[in-house]
Design a protein around this motif. Sequence first.
Motif, PDB file in Angstrom:
ATOM      1  N   TRP A 181       0.824  -1.208   0.000  1.00  0.00           N
ATOM      2  CA  TRP A 181       0.000   0.000   0.000  1.00  0.00           C
ATOM      3  C   TRP A 181       0.862   1.264   0.000  1.00  0.00           C
ATOM      4  N   HIS A 182       0.559   2.140  -0.962  1.00  0.00           N
ATOM      5  CA  HIS A 182       1.291   3.397  -1.144  1.00  0.00           C
ATOM      6  C   HIS A 182       0.298   4.527  -1.402  1.00  0.00           C
ATOM      7  N   TRP A 183       0.718   5.747  -1.079  1.00  0.00           N
ATOM      8  CA  TRP A 183      -0.008   6.920  -1.543  1.00  0.00           C
ATOM      9  C   TRP A 183       0.539   7.278  -2.919  1.00  0.00           C
ATOM     10  N   VAL A 184      -0.380   7.482  -3.861  1.00  0.00           N
ATOM     11  CA  VAL A 184      -0.026   7.928  -5.207  1.00  0.00           C
ATOM     12  C   VAL A 184      -0.767   9.249  -5.416  1.00  0.00           C
ATOM     13  N   TYR A 185      -0.022  10.290  -5.730  1.00  0.00           N
ATOM     14  CA  TYR A 185      -0.595  11.627  -5.853  1.00  0.00           C
ATOM     15  C   TYR A 185      -0.499  12.098  -7.294  1.00  0.00           C
ATOM     16  N   ASN A 186      -1.662  12.374  -7.898  1.00  0.00           N
ATOM     17  CA  ASN A 186      -1.695  12.942  -9.236  1.00  0.00           C
ATOM     18  C   ASN A 186      -1.687  14.462  -9.087  1.00  0.00           C
ATOM     19  N   ASN A 187      -0.524  15.045  -9.160  1.00  0.00           N
ATOM     20  CA  ASN A 187      -0.354  16.487  -9.013  1.00  0.00           C
ATOM     21  C   ASN A 187      -0.138  17.153 -10.373  1.00  0.00           C
ATOM     22  N   GLN A 188      -0.652  16.505 -11.436  1.00  0.00           N
ATOM     23  CA  GLN A 188      -0.541  17.075 -12.775  1.00  0.00           C
ATOM     24  C   GLN A 188      -1.456  18.287 -12.901  1.00  0.00           C
ATOM     25  N   THR A 189      -1.148  19.136 -13.827  1.00  0.00           N
ATOM     26  CA  THR A 189      -1.938  20.337 -14.063  1.00  0.00           C
ATOM     27  C   THR A 189      -2.697  20.198 -15.388  1.00  0.00           C
ATOM     28  N   GLY A 190      -3.599  21.114 -15.636  1.00  0.00           N
ATOM     29  CA  GLY A 190      -4.329  21.147 -16.902  1.00  0.00           C
ATOM     30  C   GLY A 190      -5.328  20.018 -17.073  1.00  0.00           C
ATOM     31  N   GLY A 191      -5.777  19.412 -15.982  1.00  0.00           N
ATOM     32  CA  GLY A 191      -6.787  18.353 -16.069  1.00  0.00           C
ATOM     33  C   GLY A 191      -6.255  16.987 -16.466  1.00  0.00           C
ATOM     34  N   ALA A 192      -4.936  16.804 -16.428  1.00  0.00           N
ATOM     35  CA  ALA A 192      -4.347  15.519 -16.827  1.00  0.00           C
ATOM     36  C   ALA A 192      -4.675  14.422 -15.811  1.00  0.00           C
ATOM     37  N   HIS A 193      -4.884  13.228 -16.309  1.00  0.00           N
ATOM     38  CA  HIS A 193      -5.217  12.063 -15.491  1.00  0.00           C
ATOM     39  C   HIS A 193      -4.059  11.076 -15.476  1.00  0.00           C
ATOM     40  N   ALA A 194      -4.092  10.181 -14.513  1.00  0.00           N
ATOM     41  CA  ALA A 194      -3.167   9.053 -14.450  1.00  0.00           C
ATOM     42  C   ALA A 194      -4.015   7.800 -14.309  1.00  0.00           C
ATOM     43  N   HIS A 195      -3.551   6.702 -14.893  1.00  0.00           N
ATOM     44  CA  HIS A 195      -4.284   5.436 -14.844  1.00  0.00           C
ATOM     45  C   HIS A 195      -3.350   4.347 -14.338  1.00  0.00           C
ATOM     46  N   LEU A 196      -3.839   3.558 -13.373  1.00  0.00           N
ATOM     47  CA  LEU A 196      -3.069   2.419 -12.892  1.00  0.00           C
ATOM     48  C   LEU A 196      -3.406   1.223 -13.772  1.00  0.00           C
ATOM     49  N   CYS A 197      -2.376   0.510 -14.229  1.00  0.00           N
ATOM     50  CA  CYS A 197      -2.552  -0.563 -15.207  1.00  0.00           C
ATOM     51  C   CYS A 197      -1.978  -1.878 -14.677  1.00  0.00           C
ATOM     52  N   LYS A 198      -2.707  -2.949 -14.930  1.00  0.00           N
ATOM     53  CA  LYS A 198      -2.247  -4.278 -14.497  1.00  0.00           C
ATOM     54  C   LYS A 198      -1.147  -4.815 -15.404  1.00  0.00           C
ATOM     55  N   GLY A 199      -1.134  -4.400 -16.652  1.00  0.00           N
ATOM     56  CA  GLY A 199      -0.115  -4.857 -17.591  1.00  0.00           C
ATOM     57  C   GLY A 199       0.990  -3.830 -17.752  1.00  0.00           C
ATOM     58  N   TYR A 200       2.111  -4.276 -18.283  1.00  0.00           N
ATOM     59  CA  TYR A 200       3.208  -3.366 -18.589  1.00  0.00           C
ATOM     60  C   TYR A 200       2.860  -2.513 -19.796  1.00  0.00           C
ATOM     61  N   ASN A 201       3.536  -1.398 -19.943  1.00  0.00           N
ATOM     62  CA  ASN A 201       3.379  -0.494 -21.089  1.00  0.00           C
ATOM     63  C   ASN A 201       1.978   0.087 -21.218  1.00  0.00           C
ATOM     64  N   GLY A 202       1.300   0.298 -20.084  1.00  0.00           N
ATOM     65  CA  GLY A 202      -0.013   0.940 -20.099  1.00  0.00           C
ATOM     66  C   GLY A 202      -1.140   0.071 -20.606  1.00  0.00           C
ATOM     67  N   VAL A 203      -1.048  -1.249 -20.408  1.00  0.00           N
ATOM     68  CA  VAL A 203      -2.086  -2.181 -20.870  1.00  0.00           C
ATOM     69  C   VAL A 203      -2.964  -2.599 -19.690  1.00  0.00           C
ATOM     70  N   ASN A 204      -4.270  -2.769 -19.948  1.00  0.00           N
ATOM     71  CA  ASN A 204      -5.241  -3.218 -18.949  1.00  0.00           C
ATOM     72  C   ASN A 204      -5.338  -2.215 -17.794  1.00  0.00           C
ATOM     73  N   CYS A 205      -5.580  -0.968 -18.166  1.00  0.00           N
ATOM     74  CA  CYS A 205      -5.707   0.111 -17.175  1.00  0.00           C
ATOM     75  C   CYS A 205      -7.155   0.167 -16.702  1.00  0.00           C
ATOM     76  N   ASP A 206      -7.355   0.011 -15.400  1.00  0.00           N
ATOM     77  CA  ASP A 206      -8.725   0.000 -14.908  1.00  0.00           C
ATOM     78  C   ASP A 206      -8.981   0.979 -13.776  1.00  0.00           C
ATOM     79  N   PHE A 207      -8.025   1.832 -13.465  1.00  0.00           N
ATOM     80  CA  PHE A 207      -8.254   2.798 -12.398  1.00  0.00           C
ATOM     81  C   PHE A 207      -7.812   4.179 -12.848  1.00  0.00           C
ATOM     82  N   ASP A 208      -8.758   5.112 -12.906  1.00  0.00           N
ATOM     83  CA  ASP A 208      -8.516   6.478 -13.356  1.00  0.00           C
ATOM     84  C   ASP A 208      -8.300   7.377 -12.139  1.00  0.00           C
ATOM     85  N   MET A 209      -7.176   8.074 -12.121  1.00  0.00           N
ATOM     86  CA  MET A 209      -6.844   8.973 -11.020  1.00  0.00           C
ATOM     87  C   MET A 209      -7.013  10.425 -11.475  1.00  0.00           C
TER      88      MET A 209
END
Length: 126
Positions: free
Chosen positions: A77-105
């Motif tokens: 368990w970790h804290w992950v902080y999306n501190n991007q600007t301009g409305g940018a999102h981050a997605h956590l992915c089960k696969g490598y290289n951004g594959v099978n992303c199922d959580f939108d931050m």
Amino acid sequence: MRKSIRGAAAVAIATAAAAVLSVGTAEAKPAADSWGTCPDGAVCIFPEGVNPGNSQTSPTNTYWSYGAHNLSGQYGWHWVYNNQTGGAHAHLCKGYNGVNCDFDMAPGVAYWVDLTPVNSINLDRP
């Protein structure tokens, strides 16, 4: 005395983890402007089990660029902080290289997540 304090802390951590597990894979928390040491425009992963909102803990990983970023050695368990600007999102992915992303931050929010099943994080601007 130390053993009882450690024991109480372990019980509190286990109880908190069980509570988070019962509601899903992540808990979101609005982050203050100076939450931890994650710079503006970045996505940060903080050390396992540390709450950077209460300290000046440095992130273990900091991501600046859009696209997929593979994780290595991030478990538990970790804290992950999306501190991007301009409305940018981050997605956590089960696969490598951004594959099978199922959580939108959403931007401006810190998430308490189990990174064990996560193999990459994808940054984008919708």
